[in-house]
Design a protein around this motif. Structure first.
Motif, PDB file in Angstrom:
ATOM      1  N   GLY A 158      25.489  38.908  32.943  1.00  0.00           N
ATOM      2  CA  GLY A 158      26.549  38.672  32.117  1.00  0.00           C
ATOM      3  C   GLY A 158      27.690  38.933  32.673  1.00  0.00           C
ATOM      4  O   GLY A 158      28.037  40.105  33.307  1.00  0.00           O
ATOM      5  N   LEU A 159      28.934  38.446  32.701  1.00  0.00           N
ATOM      6  CA  LEU A 159      29.968  38.633  33.150  1.00  0.00           C
ATOM      7  C   LEU A 159      30.825  39.512  32.504  1.00  0.00           C
ATOM      8  O   LEU A 159      32.027  40.021  32.826  1.00  0.00           O
ATOM      9  N   ASP A 160      30.497  39.805  31.135  1.00  0.00           N
ATOM     10  CA  ASP A 160      31.114  40.677  30.161  1.00  0.00           C
ATOM     11  C   ASP A 160      30.516  42.368  30.530  1.00  0.00           C
ATOM     12  O   ASP A 160      30.774  43.222  29.820  1.00  0.00           O
ATOM     13  N   ASP A 161      29.422  42.273  31.498  1.00  0.00           N
ATOM     14  CA  ASP A 161      28.699  43.460  31.472  1.00  0.00           C
ATOM     15  C   ASP A 161      29.567  44.635  32.151  1.00  0.00           C
ATOM     16  O   ASP A 161      30.053  44.597  33.359  1.00  0.00           O
ATOM     17  N   THR A 162      29.785  45.523  31.452  1.00  0.00           N
ATOM     18  CA  THR A 162      30.486  46.997  31.850  1.00  0.00           C
ATOM     19  C   THR A 162      29.519  48.114  32.045  1.00  0.00           C
ATOM     20  O   THR A 162      29.931  49.201  32.734  1.00  0.00           O
ATOM     21  N   LEU A 163      28.258  48.217  31.866  1.00  0.00           N
ATOM     22  CA  LEU A 163      27.162  49.053  32.023  1.00  0.00           C
ATOM     23  C   LEU A 163      26.709  49.002  33.499  1.00  0.00           C
ATOM     24  O   LEU A 163      26.639  49.913  34.019  1.00  0.00           O
ATOM     25  N   ILE A 164      26.514  47.697  33.793  1.00  0.00           N
ATOM     26  CA  ILE A 164      25.996  47.382  35.160  1.00  0.00           C
ATOM     27  C   ILE A 164      27.011  46.216  35.406  1.00  0.00           C
ATOM     28  O   ILE A 164      26.501  45.096  35.082  1.00  0.00           O
ATOM     29  N   ASP A 165      28.007  46.791  36.267  1.00  0.00           N
ATOM     30  CA  ASP A 165      28.836  45.491  36.673  1.00  0.00           C
ATOM     31  C   ASP A 165      28.083  44.394  37.260  1.00  0.00           C
ATOM     32  O   ASP A 165      27.065  44.424  38.002  1.00  0.00           O
ATOM     33  N   PRO A 166      28.637  43.015  37.096  1.00  0.00           N
ATOM     34  CA  PRO A 166      28.054  41.845  37.671  1.00  0.00           C
ATOM     35  C   PRO A 166      27.611  41.825  39.381  1.00  0.00           C
ATOM     36  O   PRO A 166      27.138  41.258  39.787  1.00  0.00           O
ATOM     37  N   SER A 167      28.540  42.792  39.939  1.00  0.00           N
ATOM     38  CA  SER A 167      28.210  43.059  41.527  1.00  0.00           C
ATOM     39  C   SER A 167      26.838  43.334  41.611  1.00  0.00           C
ATOM     40  O   SER A 167      26.370  42.969  42.538  1.00  0.00           O
ATOM     41  N   GLY A 168      26.026  44.018  40.742  1.00  0.00           N
ATOM     42  CA  GLY A 168      24.723  44.387  40.753  1.00  0.00           C
ATOM     43  C   GLY A 168      23.868  43.003  40.816  1.00  0.00           C
ATOM     44  O   GLY A 168      23.021  43.005  41.712  1.00  0.00           O
ATOM     45  N   GLY A 169      24.045  42.187  39.794  1.00  0.00           N
ATOM     46  CA  GLY A 169      23.469  40.707  40.033  1.00  0.00           C
ATOM     47  C   GLY A 169      23.874  39.960  41.203  1.00  0.00           C
ATOM     48  O   GLY A 169      22.833  39.500  41.752  1.00  0.00           O
ATOM     49  N   ARG A 170      25.376  39.989  41.737  1.00  0.00           N
ATOM     50  CA  ARG A 170      25.518  39.085  42.932  1.00  0.00           C
ATOM     51  C   ARG A 170      24.695  39.633  43.953  1.00  0.00           C
ATOM     52  O   ARG A 170      24.206  39.080  44.731  1.00  0.00           O
ATOM     53  N   ARG A 171      24.748  40.939  44.220  1.00  0.00           N
ATOM     54  CA  ARG A 171      24.145  41.812  45.375  1.00  0.00           C
ATOM     55  C   ARG A 171      22.618  41.494  45.387  1.00  0.00           C
ATOM     56  O   ARG A 171      22.032  41.059  46.549  1.00  0.00           O
ATOM     57  N   THR A 172      22.036  41.400  44.148  1.00  0.00           N
ATOM     58  CA  THR A 172      20.625  41.258  44.141  1.00  0.00           C
ATOM     59  C   THR A 172      20.136  39.774  44.762  1.00  0.00           C
ATOM     60  O   THR A 172      19.227  39.477  45.405  1.00  0.00           O
ATOM     61  N   ALA A 173      20.893  38.890  43.997  1.00  0.00           N
ATOM     62  CA  ALA A 173      20.753  37.284  44.634  1.00  0.00           C
ATOM     63  C   ALA A 173      20.957  37.143  46.162  1.00  0.00           C
ATOM     64  O   ALA A 173      20.673  36.326  46.924  1.00  0.00           O
ATOM     65  N   GLU A 174      22.153  37.996  46.505  1.00  0.00           N
ATOM     66  CA  GLU A 174      22.657  37.767  47.676  1.00  0.00           C
ATOM     67  C   GLU A 174      21.408  38.271  48.942  1.00  0.00           C
ATOM     68  O   GLU A 174      21.026  37.685  50.066  1.00  0.00           O
ATOM     69  N   LEU A 175      20.838  39.500  48.469  1.00  0.00           N
ATOM     70  CA  LEU A 175      19.582  39.960  49.426  1.00  0.00           C
ATOM     71  C   LEU A 175      18.381  39.045  49.256  1.00  0.00           C
ATOM     72  O   LEU A 175      17.654  39.073  50.445  1.00  0.00           O
ATOM     73  N   ASP A 197      30.594  35.309  28.634  1.00  0.00           N
ATOM     74  CA  ASP A 197      30.356  35.958  27.128  1.00  0.00           C
ATOM     75  C   ASP A 197      29.235  36.628  26.867  1.00  0.00           C
ATOM     76  O   ASP A 197      28.883  36.991  25.857  1.00  0.00           O
ATOM     77  N   MET A 198      28.344  37.058  27.989  1.00  0.00           N
ATOM     78  CA  MET A 198      27.369  38.070  27.934  1.00  0.00           C
ATOM     79  C   MET A 198      27.419  39.341  28.386  1.00  0.00           C
ATOM     80  O   MET A 198      28.300  39.351  29.607  1.00  0.00           O
ATOM     81  N   GLY A 199      27.496  40.341  27.786  1.00  0.00           N
ATOM     82  CA  GLY A 199      27.513  41.745  28.189  1.00  0.00           C
ATOM     83  C   GLY A 199      26.193  42.328  28.583  1.00  0.00           C
ATOM     84  O   GLY A 199      25.383  41.537  29.324  1.00  0.00           O
ATOM     85  N   HIS A 200      26.010  43.564  28.680  1.00  0.00           N
ATOM     86  CA  HIS A 200      24.734  44.110  28.694  1.00  0.00           C
ATOM     87  C   HIS A 200      23.801  44.085  27.349  1.00  0.00           C
ATOM     88  O   HIS A 200      23.378  44.997  26.998  1.00  0.00           O
ATOM     89  N   ASP A 201      23.662  42.883  27.296  1.00  0.00           N
ATOM     90  CA  ASP A 201      22.999  42.363  25.779  1.00  0.00           C
ATOM     91  C   ASP A 201      22.371  40.895  26.110  1.00  0.00           C
ATOM     92  O   ASP A 201      22.505  40.152  27.059  1.00  0.00           O
ATOM     93  N   ARG A 202      21.816  40.751  24.918  1.00  0.00           N
ATOM     94  CA  ARG A 202      21.427  39.316  24.749  1.00  0.00           C
ATOM     95  C   ARG A 202      21.681  38.505  23.560  1.00  0.00           C
ATOM     96  O   ARG A 202      20.701  38.743  22.707  1.00  0.00           O
ATOM     97  N   PRO A 203      22.838  38.396  23.319  1.00  0.00           N
ATOM     98  CA  PRO A 203      23.307  38.036  22.054  1.00  0.00           C
ATOM     99  C   PRO A 203      22.770  36.740  21.543  1.00  0.00           C
ATOM    100  O   PRO A 203      22.505  35.688  22.310  1.00  0.00           O
ATOM    101  N   ARG A 204      22.558  36.523  20.070  1.00  0.00           N
ATOM    102  CA  ARG A 204      21.593  35.533  19.813  1.00  0.00           C
ATOM    103  C   ARG A 204      22.325  34.206  20.240  1.00  0.00           C
ATOM    104  O   ARG A 204      21.624  33.191  20.716  1.00  0.00           O
TER     105      ARG A 204
END
Length: 293
Positions: free
Chosen positions: A243-260, A271-278
């Motif tokens: 989620g681009l709103d994630d402040t607990l694990i910044d989106p750089s964590g996801g970008r780096r995972t996909a990069e590797l 509009d998604m944070g560190h959650d899975r809103p309905r």
């Protein structure tokens, strides 16, 4: 929600949705969160897409086996890690993230499932990564959601989110439920729902309040270190959702995972944070259903 013995001294509470003859999808939850954090509606929506969905409580959480005979002083553990005394830090924690990954495989085996699609959120994403790295022959696909690689320079929390995570939480039921609202700091800015956070906190408290397990899970997560080199060699089909709103694990964590991970698909969700809103369930279910086809 049955509880099943999966290994000597380890029992896991779990629940299944959908037809057992459909492709199995194992959902792995994050730090201190019970399997009910994978909302039943989300599980059923994925099952309706032709998947046999399995959610479970990690060890030291909910109704699964607790390790209360191994208390961990979180403040002392963090100080020890910062001081670089790895041997002392390792001695404090009774299990590793690889043990939690083994629990996932043991549950699948107990359910008669040889291979499954594995979806993990937050710390669950790290466990799912370890599952794919250690036993790739048993992982049909990996979905790493709102997670990171273990490299400290990626996926950093904001100071506010870090304070919300590590701040003390009341142990009484009313105080625990009221304190759930502070999780709004890392939730979707558009869809964050304090009432829903309090509802989940109440259900979690009544179902299996177990705060001591959080420190042990945190220790296992921290001591897992960087998975970067291993992820470069991963050959399991991988989807990364963040989620681009994630402040607990910044989106750089996801970008780096996909990069590797070679060939990984990256889905960054507005509009998604560190959650899975309905309101975002259709996006998430579509992505997972497509990836596990």
């Amino acid at each position: 929600m049955p509880i099943i013995d999966v290994a000597p001294g380890i029992s896991l509470a779990h629940e299944c949705f959908g037809d057992p003859d459909d492709a199995p999808v194992l959902l792995v939850m994050g730090l201190g969160a019970q399997m009910i954090a994978w909302d039943e509606g989300l599980c059923r929506a994925l099952a309706d897409r032709g998947r046999h969905v399995i959610r479970f409580d990690n060890r030291d959480c909910g109704r699964s086996t607790a390790f209360d005979d191994h208390p961990v002083d979180m403040a002392r553990f963090i100080e020890t890690v910062k001081a670089g005394d790895l041997a002392a830090a390792l001695a404090m924690v009774p299990y590793r993230l690889t043990d939690m990954a083994d629990d996932g495989f043991a549950l699948l085996t107990a359910l008669g499932i040889e291979r499954a699609h594995v979806v993990g959120a937050s710390m669950g994403g790290m466990i799912a990564q370890r599952m794919a790295l250690t036993r790739p022959e048993r992982v049909l696909s990996l979905t790493s959601m709102m997670s990171t690689t273990g490299e400290p320079e990626y996926g950093r929390s904001t100071p506010e989110a870090r304070a919300g995570l590590f701040g003390p939480r009341p142990d009484d039921r009313a105080g625990y439920i009221a304190a759930a609202e502070r999780e709004l700091v890392w939730a979707s800015r558009r869809y964050g729902d304090a009432d829903e956070l309090r509802r989940l906190a109440a259900e979690s408290y009544d179902r299996g309040h177990h705060p001591g397990g959080v420190a042990r899970q945190m220790g296992a997560m921290v001591l897992d270190g960087s998975r970067a080199d291993a992820l470069r060699g991963l050959r399991v089909p991988t989807l990364v959702i963040h989620g681009l709103d994630d402040t607990l694990i910044d989106p750089s964590g996801g970008r780096r995972t996909a990069e590797l991970v070679p060939g990984a698909e990256l889905l960054l969700v507005p509009d998604m944070g560190h959650d899975r809103p309905r309101p975002l369930w259709p996006v998430l279910v579509d992505a997972m259903a497509r990836h596990t086809a």
